[in-house]
Design an enzyme around this catalytic site. Sequence first.
Site, mmCIF file in Angstrom:
data_model
loop_
_atom_site.group_PDB
_atom_site.id
_atom_site.type_symbol
_atom_site.label_atom_id
_atom_site.label_comp_id
_atom_site.label_asym_id
_atom_site.label_seq_id
_atom_site.Cartn_x
_atom_site.Cartn_y
_atom_site.Cartn_z
ATOM 1 N N HIS A 137 0.840 -1.195 0.000
ATOM 2 C CA HIS A 137 0.000 0.000 0.000
ATOM 3 C C HIS A 137 0.882 1.254 0.000
ATOM 4 O O HIS A 137 0.610 2.222 -0.694
ATOM 5 C CB HIS A 137 -0.907 0.019 1.234
ATOM 6 C CG HIS A 137 -1.933 -1.079 1.217
ATOM 7 N ND1 HIS A 137 -3.278 -0.837 1.191
ATOM 8 C CD2 HIS A 137 -1.796 -2.432 1.193
ATOM 9 C CE1 HIS A 137 -3.936 -1.989 1.160
ATOM 10 N NE2 HIS A 137 -3.054 -2.965 1.169
ATOM 11 N N ASP A 167 -6.581 5.397 2.302
ATOM 12 C CA ASP A 167 -6.537 4.016 1.830
ATOM 13 C C ASP A 167 -7.810 3.257 2.238
ATOM 14 O O ASP A 167 -8.601 3.740 3.035
ATOM 15 C CB ASP A 167 -5.315 3.362 2.468
ATOM 16 C CG ASP A 167 -4.799 2.182 1.677
ATOM 17 O OD1 ASP A 167 -5.536 1.647 0.834
ATOM 18 O OD2 ASP A 167 -3.643 1.783 1.920
ATOM 19 N N TRP A 181 -0.955 -7.224 -6.373
ATOM 20 C CA TRP A 181 -1.306 -6.331 -7.478
ATOM 21 C C TRP A 181 -0.123 -5.493 -7.963
ATOM 22 O O TRP A 181 0.032 -5.254 -9.158
ATOM 23 C CB TRP A 181 -2.498 -5.456 -7.083
ATOM 24 C CG TRP A 181 -3.042 -4.648 -8.216
ATOM 25 C CD1 TRP A 181 -3.148 -3.293 -8.276
ATOM 26 C CD2 TRP A 181 -3.570 -5.141 -9.475
ATOM 27 N NE1 TRP A 181 -3.709 -2.908 -9.478
ATOM 28 C CE2 TRP A 181 -3.966 -4.023 -10.231
ATOM 29 C CE3 TRP A 181 -3.726 -6.412 -10.028
ATOM 30 C CZ2 TRP A 181 -4.521 -4.130 -11.507
ATOM 31 C CZ3 TRP A 181 -4.275 -6.531 -11.303
ATOM 32 C CH2 TRP A 181 -4.657 -5.397 -12.028
ATOM 33 N N GLU A 186 3.838 -4.253 -12.185
ATOM 34 C CA GLU A 186 5.241 -4.132 -12.601
ATOM 35 C C GLU A 186 5.531 -5.074 -13.764
ATOM 36 O O GLU A 186 6.160 -4.705 -14.749
ATOM 37 C CB GLU A 186 6.172 -4.434 -11.418
ATOM 38 C CG GLU A 186 6.161 -3.319 -10.398
ATOM 39 C CD GLU A 186 6.841 -3.657 -9.084
ATOM 40 O OE1 GLU A 186 7.532 -4.698 -9.000
ATOM 41 O OE2 GLU A 186 6.666 -2.876 -8.134
#
Length: 453
Positions: A21, A123, A355, A360
């Site tokens: 995160h 978040d 994720w 990436e």
Amino acid sequence: MERTKENSPSILLFPWLGIGHVNPFLALAKKLSKMNFHIYFLSTPIILKSIKKTLDKNSSSNNFPIQLVEFHLPYLHKLPPHHHTTNGLPPHLNSTLIQAFQMASSKFPSIIETLKPNLIIYDGFQPWASTIASSCNIHAIMFFVSSTSNLAYLYHQFLHGIPSLTSFPFSSLYLHDYEIKKLGMQPIEPRDDKAFGYIILKSFEQSHDIVLLNTFRETEGKYIDYVSTIGNKELIPIGPLILEEAIGEEEHFVTIQSWLDKKEKCSCVYVSFGSERFFSKQEIEEIASGLELSKVNFIWTIKFTIGVNTTIEEMVPQGFLESTNGKGMVIEGWVPQTQILNHSSIGGFVTHCGWNSILESMSFGVPIIAMPMNHDQPFNSRLVEELGIGVEILRGENGEIKREDVAKGIGKVVGEMTRKEVNLKARELSEKIKMKGEKVIDEGVKKLLKLLC
Ligand SMILES: *[C@@H]1O[C@H](CO)[C@@H](O)[C@H](O)[C@H]1NC(C)=O
Ligand SMILES: *[C@@H]1O[C@H](CO)[C@@H](O)[C@H](O)[C@H]1NC(C)=O
Ligand SMILES: *[C@@H]1O[C@H](CO)[C@@H](O)[C@H](O)[C@H]1NC(C)=O
Ligand SMILES: *[C@@H]1O[C@H](CO)[C@@H](O)[C@H](O)[C@H]1NC(C)=O
């Protein structure tokens, strides 16, 4: 509008304490600071310490430095300050960390009263950030850092109850039986305020008009539209936002690079399962044997929880390091993942499907060999297969990892059979991402500015 130091709006960014995160929030912070916003980045001292290392190097390149602000968790006997992060956190302390984080919400009002940000980006784990912000007349919007396909599933499940997969409109996102049974993919009880899914949806609902997503239309367009409709919010995909130099990575790249330089193009797999998943000795043995059977070159990074006194030598099968010497490299701890994925010798990424790792891999055009574990990962893995940019490693009936299947999965991507097709799709997607460049984030920021006025 030309922004100067004096009139520059300020934005407070506040991620959950997971590395997965913090990294996308930091990537967003960097983008926004380059666009002349004054950024406050709120997190625990242990997390800020690791961020500082990456910021120091470039402090001169930003006219608007990112200002790090400490968020102190209450002192709990079981949870010393070095555990105020999910990085290396022993799994049994994980709910204690969440609890401490919720307890610390009482400190949030005085923080925002002091800093007086023009906007808060929070978040999915802290819906209270938005409630408190609105009581201070500050708009707060959520930045969702996981896949939108997962969000679509959470939402659907929330609205339609249990079991809801049968009526879910996206049949490509299914769960294996062992995932439903074993991996804690518990259905969300509506309004169970301790369930993660519910907390995330509450954060979503609290978000002021819009929600930012770390994804992009080319991969998740239909899921974005679905959530936008059922959630009645404007969703702004600003991804893929990846941190080119992720926090916590040491500079072992020189050794790794010279090793990779000697290998043939696309001949190696990179194997990593993120910062929060620790394997049993038996699982490590299966993975090791699978790698050996696959006969491809590999770089494998293994992480142990902080305080676990073991070594790679003790965990891998006897003789493994000797027999794969030259073909494989096993590294304990952090490695510079983006740089490895960007190396031309890497032909596949064996990943848990977090994720950020998926984004990436997509950005660098590396095909994925998926081994999802929990949370959103099974859905991310199904998405990878749907997009044709990778394959999933099969599992036993109870989800157990088996060496033959590991080898087969790797063979399908780095071997001869499907290599061409999967590679092509992965390459194409990465080209699309490169073409988009900064366009998406610019558009997203325009919408943020409207909220500030
Ligand atoms: C630091 O700045 C240089 C030049 O502006 C850039 O190439 C590099 O990617 C930056 N590194 C980080 C960690 O932001
Ligand atoms: C942390 O705890 C939650 C709830 O107890 C659980 O769902 C999750 O899988 C745990 N995460 C890890 C990394 O153990
Ligand atoms: C870890 O194990 C090694 C060898 O088994 C031992 O010498 C060392 O004292 C141990 N360290 C801790 C912190 O337990
Ligand atoms: C990836 O590698 C290319 C050259 O091989 C280089 O130009 C580019 O800057 C690298 N990107 C990152 C993010 O490291």
